[in-house]
Scaffold this active site. Structure first.
Site, PDB file in Angstrom:
ATOM      1  N   THR A  19       0.827  -1.214   0.000  1.00 46.20           N
ATOM      2  CA  THR A  19       0.000   0.000   0.000  1.00 46.20           C
ATOM      3  C   THR A  19       0.859   1.261   0.000  1.00 46.20           C
ATOM      4  O   THR A  19       0.531   2.242  -0.643  1.00 46.20           O
ATOM      5  CB  THR A  19      -0.954   0.034   1.205  1.00 46.20           C
ATOM      6  N   VAL A  20       1.991   1.238   0.723  1.00 50.95           N
ATOM      7  CA  VAL A  20       2.853   2.420   0.751  1.00 50.95           C
ATOM      8  C   VAL A  20       3.508   2.633  -0.611  1.00 50.95           C
ATOM      9  O   VAL A  20       3.526   3.744  -1.151  1.00 50.95           O
ATOM     10  CB  VAL A  20       3.917   2.309   1.858  1.00 50.95           C
ATOM     11  N   LYS A 112      11.653   0.793   9.909  1.00 49.37           N
ATOM     12  CA  LYS A 112      12.175   1.088  11.252  1.00 49.37           C
ATOM     13  C   LYS A 112      13.016  -0.049  11.815  1.00 49.37           C
ATOM     14  O   LYS A 112      14.008   0.179  12.511  1.00 49.37           O
ATOM     15  CB  LYS A 112      11.050   1.441  12.216  1.00 49.37           C
ATOM     16  N   GLY A 141       5.355   8.071  10.968  1.00 47.23           N
ATOM     17  CA  GLY A 141       4.598   8.374   9.757  1.00 47.23           C
ATOM     18  C   GLY A 141       4.871   9.733   9.140  1.00 47.23           C
ATOM     19  O   GLY A 141       5.998  10.022   8.731  1.00 47.23           O
ATOM     20  N   GLY A 194      -9.073  -3.546  11.281  1.00 42.29           N
ATOM     21  CA  GLY A 194      -7.769  -3.373  10.644  1.00 42.29           C
ATOM     22  C   GLY A 194      -6.828  -2.409  11.345  1.00 42.29           C
ATOM     23  O   GLY A 194      -5.782  -2.063  10.809  1.00 42.29           O
ATOM     24  N   GLU A 197      -3.064  -5.777  14.233  1.00 45.94           N
ATOM     25  CA  GLU A 197      -2.694  -6.984  13.483  1.00 45.94           C
ATOM     26  C   GLU A 197      -3.339  -8.219  14.117  1.00 45.94           C
ATOM     27  O   GLU A 197      -3.723  -8.210  15.289  1.00 45.94           O
ATOM     28  CB  GLU A 197      -1.164  -7.173  13.534  1.00 45.94           C
ATOM     29  N   ASP A 208       7.019  -2.088  18.759  1.00 44.11           N
ATOM     30  CA  ASP A 208       7.013  -1.175  17.604  1.00 44.11           C
ATOM     31  C   ASP A 208       7.477   0.222  18.044  1.00 44.11           C
ATOM     32  O   ASP A 208       8.346   0.830  17.415  1.00 44.11           O
ATOM     33  CB  ASP A 208       5.594  -1.120  17.017  1.00 44.11           C
ATOM     34  N   LYS A 212      11.103   2.728  17.094  1.00 41.29           N
ATOM     35  CA  LYS A 212      11.131   4.150  16.717  1.00 41.29           C
ATOM     36  C   LYS A 212      11.931   4.945  17.738  1.00 41.29           C
ATOM     37  O   LYS A 212      12.712   5.836  17.395  1.00 41.29           O
ATOM     38  CB  LYS A 212       9.703   4.674  16.598  1.00 41.29           C
ATOM     39  N   GLY A 309      -0.144   4.709   7.927  1.00 40.69           N
ATOM     40  CA  GLY A 309      -1.029   4.861   6.777  1.00 40.69           C
ATOM     41  C   GLY A 309      -0.226   5.058   5.512  1.00 40.69           C
ATOM     42  O   GLY A 309       0.847   5.656   5.537  1.00 40.69           O
TER      43      GLY A 309
END
Lengths: 443, 443
Positions: A19-20, A112, A141, A194, A197, A208, A212, A309
Site C-alpha cells: 500500500t505504501v 524502522k 509516519g 484493521g 494486526e 514497535d 522508533k 497509513g
C-alpha cells in the site's frame, strides 16, 4: 539552486509495492509538476520491484523497468536513488539497501526495524561514499521529526525526547478512555477493523514504539543505537479500573516512549504512563502520534500527526526524496557514525518520578496500616491514598474481607524503592493479586 | 557531505544585538563544537553591528569586527552570511538586507514585518544570485514550521494552515479561561510582567499574527504574499461571559490565524475562534504557539512550541544558519517567486462555518420570538439557543425587562447571512448592546 539552471531528473527505483509503495507511485505521478517546481528538477520513477508483477495495484507500471529482484534494481545503472519499502529487519530489505549503497545510490527507507537494528553500519557505508540514507518515514509516519532533530534543532542540547509512537495502542487506550470497556474487547474490535494486526504482540507489547524510540534517541542525543537496552512494558495489563481512576485524578493513560538524559546515563523506556489531562499530549487520540522534545534553547517543541497509513508514509518518503533532489546529503544520524558516543544505560530501578499504584486489598483490620508502613519504610512519600469501591473491579459492596481497591499516588521517588515496597506488600498477604503500577510522566 | 572533507568556516555577521542577538552569540559560542560536528564546518561569527558598542550584553564582543552601520557589515568581504536582527518593516533592516544580497551574501532574518511586506522582492534578489533568504525565526519562534512547509510537506497539496501565532493574546485568553477575570485587568497584568507591550495594539489587535499568517499562506499555497487582504479581529471584545459560555459549551476561545483554500479563493483571517476543548490546539496555553496544516497526503500535522523569546528565536536562527552551512539553498518561499500564483481573495462574507452569538436581550414578551424569526429569515439553522443569567453580565435576576444573555450556536452557515440577521436583530431594538459573534472553527 539558482533560477534558470535546469537539472537532470532524479531517477528513482522503488522496491516493494504494497500500500505504501503503490501510494508513493500515485503521489509522485499526481504531484509531479508541483514537485518539479519545488525541487528544481523532476522526481522520476524509472524502475520498480515487487513479488508479483501481475497484481493490480491501481497504478500503471508499464512505463517503469521491472525487476524481479530488488538487489538488481538497487544496483541498476539507471537509478540515482533506491527506495526500500520491502520491510523486515534483514532479508531482501537489508541486502538490497546494502547493494544500493555499494553501487553508489542514495537510499530512502520506511523500515524502522532495518534502521533500529542495522542503522549504524548502513549509515557508515552511506557516509563513506557521500550518499544519503534517509528514513523520515520509518518514525512516526507523516510527522517530520527526523528532519526536526537532524536539522531544525541543530543548535540545541536535548534532555528528553518522548511521545506516542504507536497508533494501535493509542487507538485502544483512546477507546478505553472515551467509551469505557476492557482491553481485550477493544483489541478484538481493533483487529476486526484493521487497526490491529492478527498477532498484536509487536504493537500492544510496546516493541514497535521501541524501534522508533531507538532511532530518535540516537538522533536526539548523538549516542549509538541501543534497541536492546530499552525498558519495555505493553498496555496488556491496563484495565478499565485504571482508566477510570486516571480520569478521576486528572490524568490520561498513554503508551509513552521516552528517552531521557539523566545523571547516570540515558533512560530509554516504553510503558503506559499517566499524563495530565490538560497536556496537549493527552489530547492526541486514536491513531495519531506525537513526538516532543525538551531542548535547552528551543524549549518544549511538539509535533503531532498521522503515525501510519499509506499516504502519510508516502508523504515522508517524498520529503526524503526531495532532500536528495535538492542536494541535501547529511549524515543519517545528524553526526557522522564514527562520532556517535557510546550509549550508557540508566537502569529503570534508578528512574525517578511519581507513581500510581492500584492495590486490591482484603478489607480487614490492619491491611491499610500495613501498606502505609511498607511505603514509609522505603521512604516513599504519598500524595494521596484513596480506598474506593468500583463496579469495574467487581468488589462485593458489603462482603466483609472481600478485596477493595486502594489507589495510591506517590510523590517523586526512585523506582527501586517502589518495587521493594510493592514486593513487601504482596508478601504480606493483604492483596489478592499483584499490585498495578503506572508511572506518572512529568510534562 | 562526504566524511573527511574539511570545509571552510561559515563566516557570520550579526546586525542587532538586543536580547535575540546577544542570545544568538551565546548559543553559537556555547554550542560551537556540536554545531561544527553537525554541520561539517565551523559556524563563526566574525562581525557585529548595533547601536551602542559599549552596552553590556553579557557576551564578549572583542573578537568580532565592529560595524557602526549594519549596511557596512552586510557588504563586508569578511562575511558569508548576514543575520538581520534589527527589526522593523523598512529602515536599516531593509537597507542592510538589500545591501547583503547585492554583495552576494546569504541572509537570515527574524523579521516578520520585513518578510510580510517585502519578502517577494527580497526573495527575487536572493534567487537571482543563488543566495539563501531564510526566516524560520520570523514565524512562531522555535517552531520549525517554515522548514516543514518548505521541505517536509513538499509532496502535499494543502487546504488549510492555521494556528495560534501570538503569545501575548494566548497568554491573556489562557488566564481569562483558567482564572476568570476580564480582558483589561489581565492585559494590565501581562504588561506589568513583560508579556505584553506598553502599546499592546499590534498584538491584541491581531496584527502580529497576521504578519506571520501572510508568510505561511505563501509557503503553504504558493500564492503571492497578501498581508493587506487578511481579515483581522483582535481579542479586545472577548468578555468573561464569552469565556464562561464557551467552557459550558465544550469550547475554548483562541485567537486563531487561518488561511483556507476555498472555491472562491483563499480566505486569510485572524480572529477569536471557538475550538473544541478536546482538540490539541485547545491545550496550547500561555505563550506557547502552534501551527497546524491540513495536507492531502500527510493528513493533519501540528507543531507546537515557544512562539517567542530570545533563546527560542536564536534556536531558529541557528537552524537557518546550519542549512546554509550544509549548502541547502532553496527558494525562500519554496517555489521561485516568479512562479508564485496571484492571490485570489475569498471574502469573509462568504466564509462558511458555525457561529456563537451572544445577545443581551430585554426580557419582555416577543423578544425571543423576534430573534428566532430573524435567524430563520436568513435561513440560519440553530444548533442550540439558551437563555441564561450570569453574574458576569450583571443582569439583575428579578428585574423584569432587564437585559438577559441569550447564547445561540448556529449550524454551518454563510457569514453574510449571520451579519444580516444580527443587523436586523439590533435594529429591532430587543438588545441593549451590539451582538457578540465568535466563529466556531471546525477541526
Amino acid at each position: 539552486m539558482a533560477a534558470g539552471v535546469r537539472q537532470a531528473p532524479l531517477r528513482i527505483g522503488v522496491a516493494g509495492l504494497g500500500t505504501v509503495g503503490a501510494g508513493l507511485l500515485r503521489l509522485l505521478r499526481d504531484q509531479a509538476g508541483m514537485l518539479e517546481v519545488r525541487c528544481g528538477r523532476e522526481l522520476r520513477v524509472v524502475g520498480v520491484s515487487a513479488r508479483s508483477k501481475s497484481k493490480d495495484r491501481g497504478v500503471d507500471l508499464s512505463s517503469f523497468e521491472w525487476f524481479d529482484a530488488p538487489e538488481a534494481l538497487a544496483a541498476s545503472p539507471h537509478i540515482d536513488v533506491f527506495v526500500e519499502l520491502i520491510g523486515g529487519e534483514g532479508g531482501a530489505a537489508k541486502a538490497s539497501v546494502e547493494a544500493a549503497l555499494a553501487a553508489g545510490k542514495h537510499v530512502v527507507t520506511a523500515n524502522k526495524a532495518l534502521i533500529a537494528h542495522h542503522g549504524a553500519s548502513l549509515a557508515a557505508k552511506a557516509e563513506g561514499r557521500g550518499l544519503a540514507l534517509n528514513f523520515e518515514a520509518a518514525v512516526a509516519g507523516a510527522i517530520p521529526i527526523v528532519k526536526a532533530l537532524r536539522e531544525s534543532l541543530s543548535g540545541n542540547t536535548l534532555t528528553r525526547v518522548y511521545g506516542i509512537m504507536n497508533g494501535t495502542t493509542n487507538y485502544i487506550l483512546s477507546r478505553m478512555t472515551h467509551e469505557g470497556g476492557d482491553f481485550s474487547a477493544i483489541l478484538a474490535d481493533a483487529q476486526a477493523i484493521g487497526y490491529a494486526e492478527a498477532d498484536p504482540a509487536f504493537d500492544v507489547g510496546g516493541h514497535d514504539a521501541a524501534h522508533k524510540l531507538a532511532i530518535l534517541t540516537t538522533l536526539a542525543f548523538g549516542t549509538q543505537i541501543s534497541l536492546d537496552s530499552i525498558y519495555i512494558e505493553g498496555i496488556e495489563a491496563i484495565t478499565a479500573a485504571d482508566i477510570g481512576a486516571a480520569d478521576d485524578l486528572g490524568y490520561r493513560i498513554k503508551l509513552l516512549a521516552a528517552a531521557v538524559r539523566t545523571e547516570s546515563g540515558i533512560e530509554q523506556r516504553v510503558h503506559p504512563a499517566m499524563v495530565p489531562k490538560t497536556a496537549a499530549i493527552a489530547q492526541v487520540d486514536g491513531v495519531t502520534n506525537c513526538v516532543a522534545v525538551d531542548a535547552d534553547h528551543a524549549g518544549g517543541v511538539m509535533l503531532a500527526g498521522p503515525g501510519a497509513g499509506a499516504q502519510a508514509t508516502a508523504s515522508s518518503v517524498v520529503s526524503d526524496l526531495a532532500d536528495i533532489a535538492r542536494g541535501l546529503i547529511l549524515p543519517p544520524f545528524a553526526v557522522p557514525v564514527a562520532q556517535l558516543k557510546p550509549y550508557q544505560r540508566a537502569q529503570m530501578r534508578e528512574h525517578e518520578g511519581g507513581y500510581y499504584i492500584r492495590l486490591s486489598v482484603y478489607d480487614r483490620p490492619g491491611a491499610f496500616a500495613a501498606i502505609a508502613t511498607r511505603m514509609a519504610a522505603e521512604g516513599i512519600s504519598l500524595e494521596s491514598i484513596v480506598q474506593r469501591r468500583t463496579r469495574a473491579l467487581g468488589a462485593s459492596p458489603d462482603g466483609a474481607g472481600a478485596p477493595t481497591p486502594v489507589i495510591i499516588i506517590t510523590h517523586r521517588t526512585m523506582e527501586a524503592a517502589i518495587r521493594r515496597a510493592l514486593d513487601a506488600i504482596e508478601r504480606d498477604g493483604h492483596v489478592d493479586r499483584p499490585p498495578q503500577m503506572i508511572r506518572i510522566e512529568k510534562l
